[in-house]
Motif scaffolding. Structure first.
Motif, PDB file in Angstrom:
ATOM      1  N   GLU A 100     -19.393  16.857  17.191  1.00 59.02           N
ATOM      2  CA  GLU A 100     -19.254  18.060  18.020  1.00 59.02           C
ATOM      3  C   GLU A 100     -20.403  18.205  19.012  1.00 59.02           C
ATOM      4  OE1 GLU A 100     -19.689  22.882  17.338  1.00 59.02           O
ATOM      5  OE2 GLU A 100     -18.729  21.703  15.744  1.00 59.02           O
ATOM      6  N   VAL A 101     -21.600  17.783  18.622  1.00 61.93           N
ATOM      7  CA  VAL A 101     -22.806  18.113  19.388  1.00 61.93           C
ATOM      8  C   VAL A 101     -23.311  16.978  20.262  1.00 61.93           C
ATOM      9  CG1 VAL A 101     -25.270  18.597  19.093  1.00 61.93           C
ATOM     10  CG2 VAL A 101     -23.574  19.923  17.809  1.00 61.93           C
ATOM     11  N   VAL A 102     -23.346  15.757  19.736  1.00 59.06           N
ATOM     12  CA  VAL A 102     -23.968  14.640  20.454  1.00 59.06           C
ATOM     13  C   VAL A 102     -23.099  14.209  21.630  1.00 59.06           C
ATOM     14  CG1 VAL A 102     -24.731  12.234  20.271  1.00 59.06           C
ATOM     15  CG2 VAL A 102     -25.232  13.854  18.424  1.00 59.06           C
ATOM     16  N   ARG A 103     -23.744  14.005  22.766  1.00 59.53           N
ATOM     17  CA  ARG A 103     -23.057  13.589  23.985  1.00 59.53           C
ATOM     18  C   ARG A 103     -23.547  12.209  24.421  1.00 59.53           C
ATOM     19  NH1 ARG A 103     -20.202  16.598  22.289  1.00 59.53           N
ATOM     20  NH2 ARG A 103     -19.599  18.697  22.980  1.00 59.53           N
ATOM     21  N   PRO A 104     -22.707  11.462  25.136  1.00 54.85           N
ATOM     22  CA  PRO A 104     -23.128  10.140  25.613  1.00 54.85           C
ATOM     23  C   PRO A 104     -24.441  10.219  26.377  1.00 54.85           C
ATOM     24  CG  PRO A 104     -20.773  10.422  25.956  1.00 54.85           C
ATOM     25  CD  PRO A 104     -21.305  11.758  25.500  1.00 54.85           C
ATOM     26  N   GLY A 105     -25.370   9.327  26.006  1.00 52.54           N
ATOM     27  CA  GLY A 105     -26.667   9.269  26.669  1.00 52.54           C
ATOM     28  C   GLY A 105     -27.743  10.096  26.020  1.00 52.54           C
ATOM     29  N   ASP A 106     -27.413  10.883  25.000  1.00 54.53           N
ATOM     30  CA  ASP A 106     -28.399  11.734  24.338  1.00 54.53           C
ATOM     31  C   ASP A 106     -29.458  10.917  23.606  1.00 54.53           C
ATOM     32  OD1 ASP A 106     -27.320  14.105  25.144  1.00 54.53           O
ATOM     33  OD2 ASP A 106     -26.459  14.667  23.206  1.00 54.53           O
ATOM     34  N   VAL A 107     -30.654  11.504  23.523  1.00 58.81           N
ATOM     35  CA  VAL A 107     -31.716  10.998  22.662  1.00 58.81           C
ATOM     36  C   VAL A 107     -31.742  11.892  21.421  1.00 58.81           C
ATOM     37  CG1 VAL A 107     -34.188  10.563  22.400  1.00 58.81           C
ATOM     38  CG2 VAL A 107     -33.055  10.104  24.586  1.00 58.81           C
ATOM     39  N   VAL A 108     -31.687  11.252  20.258  1.00 60.70           N
ATOM     40  CA  VAL A 108     -31.527  11.972  18.997  1.00 60.70           C
ATOM     41  C   VAL A 108     -32.658  11.599  18.049  1.00 60.70           C
ATOM     42  CG1 VAL A 108     -30.009  12.276  16.988  1.00 60.70           C
ATOM     43  CG2 VAL A 108     -29.021  12.060  19.277  1.00 60.70           C
ATOM     44  N   VAL A 109     -33.057  12.553  17.222  1.00 59.83           N
ATOM     45  CA  VAL A 109     -33.996  12.277  16.134  1.00 59.83           C
ATOM     46  C   VAL A 109     -33.296  12.535  14.806  1.00 59.83           C
ATOM     47  CG1 VAL A 109     -36.111  13.013  14.980  1.00 59.83           C
ATOM     48  CG2 VAL A 109     -36.068  12.776  17.442  1.00 59.83           C
ATOM     49  N   ASP A 110     -33.396  11.591  13.897  1.00 61.88           N
ATOM     50  CA  ASP A 110     -32.934  11.746  12.520  1.00 61.88           C
ATOM     51  C   ASP A 110     -34.198  11.792  11.657  1.00 61.88           C
ATOM     52  OD1 ASP A 110     -31.863  11.551   9.988  1.00 61.88           O
ATOM     53  OD2 ASP A 110     -31.123   9.498  10.231  1.00 61.88           O
ATOM     54  N   ALA A 111     -34.622  13.013  11.311  1.00 63.46           N
ATOM     55  CA  ALA A 111     -35.900  13.206  10.624  1.00 63.46           C
ATOM     56  C   ALA A 111     -35.692  13.264   9.111  1.00 63.46           C
ATOM     57  CB  ALA A 111     -36.557  14.496  11.112  1.00 63.46           C
ATOM     58  N   GLY A 112     -36.324  12.343   8.401  1.00 62.47           N
ATOM     59  CA  GLY A 112     -36.061  12.165   6.976  1.00 62.47           C
ATOM     60  C   GLY A 112     -34.817  11.321   6.838  1.00 62.47           C
ATOM     61  N   SER A 113     -34.849  10.137   7.438  1.00 60.75           N
ATOM     62  CA  SER A 113     -33.643   9.360   7.718  1.00 60.75           C
ATOM     63  C   SER A 113     -33.023   8.697   6.496  1.00 60.75           C
ATOM     64  CB  SER A 113     -33.958   8.304   8.780  1.00 60.75           C
ATOM     65  OG  SER A 113     -32.799   7.626   9.177  1.00 60.75           O
ATOM     66  N   GLY A 114     -33.833   8.313   5.505  1.00 65.07           N
ATOM     67  CA  GLY A 114     -33.275   7.654   4.318  1.00 65.07           C
ATOM     68  C   GLY A 114     -32.665   6.314   4.640  1.00 65.07           C
ATOM     69  N   THR A 115     -31.347   6.215   4.599  1.00 62.26           N
ATOM     70  CA  THR A 115     -30.644   4.958   4.891  1.00 62.26           C
ATOM     71  C   THR A 115     -30.398   4.756   6.374  1.00 62.26           C
ATOM     72  OG1 THR A 115     -28.510   6.064   4.642  1.00 62.26           O
ATOM     73  CG2 THR A 115     -29.452   5.018   2.664  1.00 62.26           C
ATOM     74  N   GLY A 116     -30.695   5.761   7.197  1.00 64.94           N
ATOM     75  CA  GLY A 116     -30.381   5.684   8.620  1.00 64.94           C
ATOM     76  C   GLY A 116     -28.994   6.186   8.957  1.00 64.94           C
ATOM     77  N   LEU A 117     -28.285   6.723   7.967  1.00 64.25           N
ATOM     78  CA  LEU A 117     -26.887   7.117   8.141  1.00 64.25           C
ATOM     79  C   LEU A 117     -26.686   8.093   9.295  1.00 64.25           C
ATOM     80  CD1 LEU A 117     -23.912   7.414   7.210  1.00 64.25           C
ATOM     81  CD2 LEU A 117     -24.711   9.216   5.664  1.00 64.25           C
ATOM     82  N   LEU A 118     -27.444   9.194   9.323  1.00 64.62           N
ATOM     83  CA  LEU A 118     -27.189  10.210  10.344  1.00 64.62           C
ATOM     84  C   LEU A 118     -27.555   9.711  11.737  1.00 64.62           C
ATOM     85  CD1 LEU A 118     -28.325  13.430   8.441  1.00 64.62           C
ATOM     86  CD2 LEU A 118     -26.083  12.319   8.493  1.00 64.62           C
ATOM     87  N   GLY A 119     -28.599   8.894  11.825  1.00 70.26           N
ATOM     88  CA  GLY A 119     -28.935   8.283  13.108  1.00 70.26           C
ATOM     89  C   GLY A 119     -27.825   7.372  13.606  1.00 70.26           C
ATOM     90  N   MET A 120     -27.231   6.606  12.691  1.00 70.72           N
ATOM     91  CA  MET A 120     -26.132   5.717  13.086  1.00 70.72           C
ATOM     92  C   MET A 120     -24.893   6.512  13.480  1.00 70.72           C
ATOM     93  SD  MET A 120     -26.447   2.359  10.619  1.00 70.72           S
ATOM     94  CE  MET A 120     -26.356   3.255   9.068  1.00 70.72           C
TER      95      MET A 120
END
Length: 277
Positions: free
Chosen positions: A32-52
């Protein structure tokens, strides 16, 4: 900045990964939120799931910050396996104290438990808000904590236990009061980590309240609200009182509480007093 960061164990991290309801909630919020070209931070990433998931939704770059050194190679390996090595940037460090090399459009951080106990969610947000662009977004965006009086089960397997605190309900727990909301935090606003609050509760039954229960609600986005627990997320915290209080239906009880976010529930100080019938 002083951090209260707790390093997740592999058990914690895998519990997050395999909680399908939790992952579905975050996947929906990110889409819903992320748009093409966005820079994102996944803080407390663990496996990297949310960043991916953010990269899959179109993010140009996702900084995956992880304090647990064991999982740095795990995140990089997952990025490689999914063809995202050019978009995923693995960052070793404490998200509650680290600096970022650029401003970001979306901040994702879920190191959350009821009442903000245990985890440094607020410390992380207080630090990383410095890097948010105007009109940026935080996932989750808001958290609401409540409190109620309970006669909490103290026996288990036919034995007595001095729990002190526990993270979910047991069949013998009995609610003795209404619920009052004492903390409503918008993660885009200025963050304070010292929690003080007061209010009133009305007895709904007669009994001895030996604990308070702290449930919470989570807005993944302004329109995506979750109230019911998943396997890992949204479990209420039960904190036993130093001095139980007699509760009668229809009576009003004033409460005052204070504690530091990120600390153990055992640090919760709560005062209760009968105010009216």
């Amino acid at each position: 900045m002083t951090s209260t960061a707790r390093i997740f164990t592999s058990l914690d991290i895998q519990a997050c990964l395999h909680d399908r309801e939790r992952v579905d909630l975050f996947s929906r919020a990110i889409a819903e939120v992320v748009r093409p070209g966005d820079v994102v931070v996944d803080a407390g990433s663990g496996t990297g799931l949310l960043g991916m998931l953010a990269v899959r939704a179109g993010a140009r770059r996702a900084y995956c910050i992880e304090i647990n050194e064991e999982y740095l190679d795990v995140i990089a390996g997952h990025a490689l396996l999914n063809g995202m090595s050019d978009q995923i940037v693995v960052v070793a460090g404490d998200a509650a104290a680290i600096d970022l090399p650029e401003s970001v459009d979306v901040l994702i951080s879920e190191v959350i438990s009821a009442g903000f106990f245990y985890e440094p969610q607020l410390q992380i947000l207080a630090n990383l808000q410095r890097f948010l662009k105007p009109n940026s977004t935080v996932i989750p965006t808001r958290m609401v904590n409540g409190i109620e009086l309970v006669a909490a089960q103290e026996k288990l397997y036919g034995l007595n236990f001095g729990f002190g605190t526990r993270y979910h309900a047991l069949p013998g727990d009995r609610t003795l009061s209404t619920q009052a909301l004492y903390s409503d935090v918008d993660f885009r606003n200025n963050i304070t980590t010292s929690i003080t609050a007061g209010g009133s509760l009305t007895g709904t039954g007669d009994g001895i309240a030996n604990a308070v229960r702290i449930p919470y609600q989570l807005y993944l986005t302004p329109s995506l609200l979750r109230k019911e627990p998943t396997e890992f997320l949204l479990n209420p915290q039960v904190v036993f009182l130093a001095e139980p209080i007699e509760v009668k239906a229809g009576c009003c009880y004033e409460f005052h509480l204070r504690y530091e976010a990120g600390a153990s529930p055992m640090t919760l100080e709560v005062d209760l007093a009968l105010t009216a019938s």
